[in-house]
Design a protein around this motif. Structure first.
Motif, short mmCIF file in Angstrom:
data_model
loop_
_atom_site.label_atom_id
_atom_site.label_comp_id
_atom_site.label_asym_id
_atom_site.label_seq_id
_atom_site.Cartn_x
_atom_site.Cartn_y
_atom_site.Cartn_z
N VAL A 44 0.86 -1.18 0.00
CA VAL A 44 0.00 0.00 0.00
C VAL A 44 0.90 1.24 0.00
O VAL A 44 1.99 1.22 0.58
N THR A 45 0.46 2.28 -0.67
CA THR A 45 1.21 3.55 -0.64
C THR A 45 1.53 3.92 0.81
O THR A 45 0.66 3.86 1.68
N PRO A 46 2.80 4.28 1.12
CA PRO A 46 3.17 4.62 2.50
C PRO A 46 2.22 5.64 3.12
O PRO A 46 1.72 6.55 2.43
N TRP A 47 1.98 5.50 4.42
CA TRP A 47 0.99 6.32 5.09
C TRP A 47 1.30 7.81 4.99
O TRP A 47 0.40 8.63 4.76
N ASN A 48 2.55 8.20 5.17
CA ASN A 48 2.85 9.63 5.14
C ASN A 48 2.54 10.23 3.77
O ASN A 48 2.17 11.41 3.66
N ARG A 50 0.07 9.06 1.71
CA ARG A 50 -1.39 9.17 1.69
C ARG A 50 -1.87 10.36 2.53
O ARG A 50 -2.78 11.10 2.15
N GLU A 51 -1.23 10.54 3.68
CA GLU A 51 -1.63 11.61 4.58
C GLU A 51 -1.40 12.98 3.93
O GLU A 51 -2.19 13.91 4.12
N ASP A 288 10.91 3.86 2.98
CA ASP A 288 9.90 2.91 2.53
C ASP A 288 10.34 2.21 1.24
O ASP A 288 10.15 1.00 1.07
#
Length: 388
Positions: A44-48, A50-51, A288
């Motif tokens: 999944v695309t890294p959270w930071n 997406r954020e 990542d």
């Protein structure tokens, strides 16, 4: 009322549908399927990242950006290429942010080709290359790389294909579907041909971050090649951002101006939210990328060993996330092998001929899936091969 076929343009009417898509349509409705066919990270695309997109929405960044993309993003792309590949591009005049690397290739070809211009397309290659040349009014000239050379094109093959209509050479390294990668020395020999015949090189470097055993060299970094290289890349593979559709293209100012005209009329600009996400990925996503690359390396080693052990000869790819095993020992062509494997064991691979005639006798297996899924897929493939 049905439209007459004649309403379609001739070059569209004769265009063949994607060999990949045609095969995947056959899997519709099947259950318990393990896919080694998708050229897409399972991460999944890294959270930071997406954020950053979420925050851009919350902050109201919902309007157009500059046609070429956010200047801050172009500056970061410039820094990234300079720091990693020692090539300097002016973010204001030599970089365009695109809707994926696919749009970058499309507008590059449309910007440089006059009707009848020839482009040397090295196969096996991604399915869109030759069709995009045709749609741009050019003529794709296929140069087949051979299995005996690990699917690395020989300079003399390119030399032999050059005519007075040749405008450019299309190269993808690391390669989709084979995973092979050109060394710096091999690039230099191809660069000599480009200089000798005054050709451009369209270098698809979308897999540059997914290299496992040696340092990557950008084609634009070869001496004397930046001014005749169109460098295409993006965020889909290394940052697992396929669905965001974010890419970029770097080229000399004159070519960039031409591409930007097409981009302005056809697209306007890439998604604003995706651009904010890409900016965060370049600034703070390298850890990542390194973790994903480490995982891919482990999977590559496992799948290559497994394929060879079951009798499907497979060299170790230097980059990307594909293996391209030889299935000739089974006595089947690639499409028959893939179809029968799917029917018997519910494992999806892509027939090698989808990527050009020289891919026949092979299938593409993506290892961009979990180790557990890979292990089960290899168990099923081994059972299939043993029954043969």
């Amino acid at each position: 009322m049905e439209l007459k076929t004649s309403y379609l343009a001739k070059h569209v009417r004769t265009l063949q549908p994607s060999g990949i898509r045609k095969f995947f349509d056959a899997t519709a409705g099947l259950t318990d399927v393990i896919s080694l066919g998708v050229g897409e990270p399972d991460f999944v695309t890294p959270w930071n990242v997406r954020e950053a997109a979420i925050l851009s929405l919350e902050d109201g960044y919902t309007s157009y950006t500059a046609n070429a993309g956010l200047l801050e993003l172009r500056v970061e792309i410039s820094n990234y290429i300079d720091n990693n590949y020692c090539v300097n591009y002016d973010p204001e005049s030599e970089i365009t942010v695109t809707v994926g690397a696919s749009e970058a290739i499309d507008i590059a070809l449309r910007a440089i080709l006059d009707p009848g211009d020839e482009v040397l397309v090295v196969e096996p290659c991604f399915v869109s290359y030759a069709p995009l040349v045709t749609l741009a009014g050019g003529v794709p000239v296929i140069v087949e790389s051979m299995k005996d050379n690990d699917f690395k094109v020989l300079p003399e093959q390119l030399e032999a294909a050059v005519t007075d209509r040749t405008k450019a050479i299309m190269i993808c390294s690391p390669n989709n579907p084979t995973g092979s990668m050109l060394s710096k020395a091999e690039m230099e020999r191809i660069a000599d041909i480009a200089k000798k015949h005054d050709l451009l090189v369209l270098s698809d470097e979308i897999y540059a971050e997914l290299v496992y055993d040696e340092l990557y060299t950008s084609f634009a970094a070869i001496e004397g090649m930046q001014e005749r290289t169109i460098l295409v890349s993006g965020f889909s593979k290394d940052l697992a951002m396929t669905g965001w559709r974010l890419g970029f293209v770097c080229a000399p100012k004159e070519i960039t101006e031409g591409m930007l005209k097409i981009h302005q009329y056809a697209i306007m600009c890439a998604s604003t939210m995706a651009q904010h996400a890409g900016l965060e990925g370049l600034k703070n996503g390298r850890r990542d990328v390194a973790e994903m690359r480490k995982s891919y390396r482990q999977r590559r080693n496992y799948i290559v060993q497994s394929l060879n052990e079951m009798g499907l000869k497979c060299y170790k790819p230097e980059g990307a996330f594909y293996t391209f095993p030889n299935i000739e020992s089974t006595g089947m062509d690639s499409e028959t092998f893939a179809t029968r494997l799917l029917k018997a064991e519910r494992v999806v691979v892509v027939p090698g001929n989808a990527f050009g005639a020289s891919g026949e006798g092979h299938v593409r297996c993506s290892y961009a899936t979990s180790m557990a899924q890979l292990q089960e897929a290899m168990t099923r493939m081994r059972r299939f091969v043993e029954k043969l």
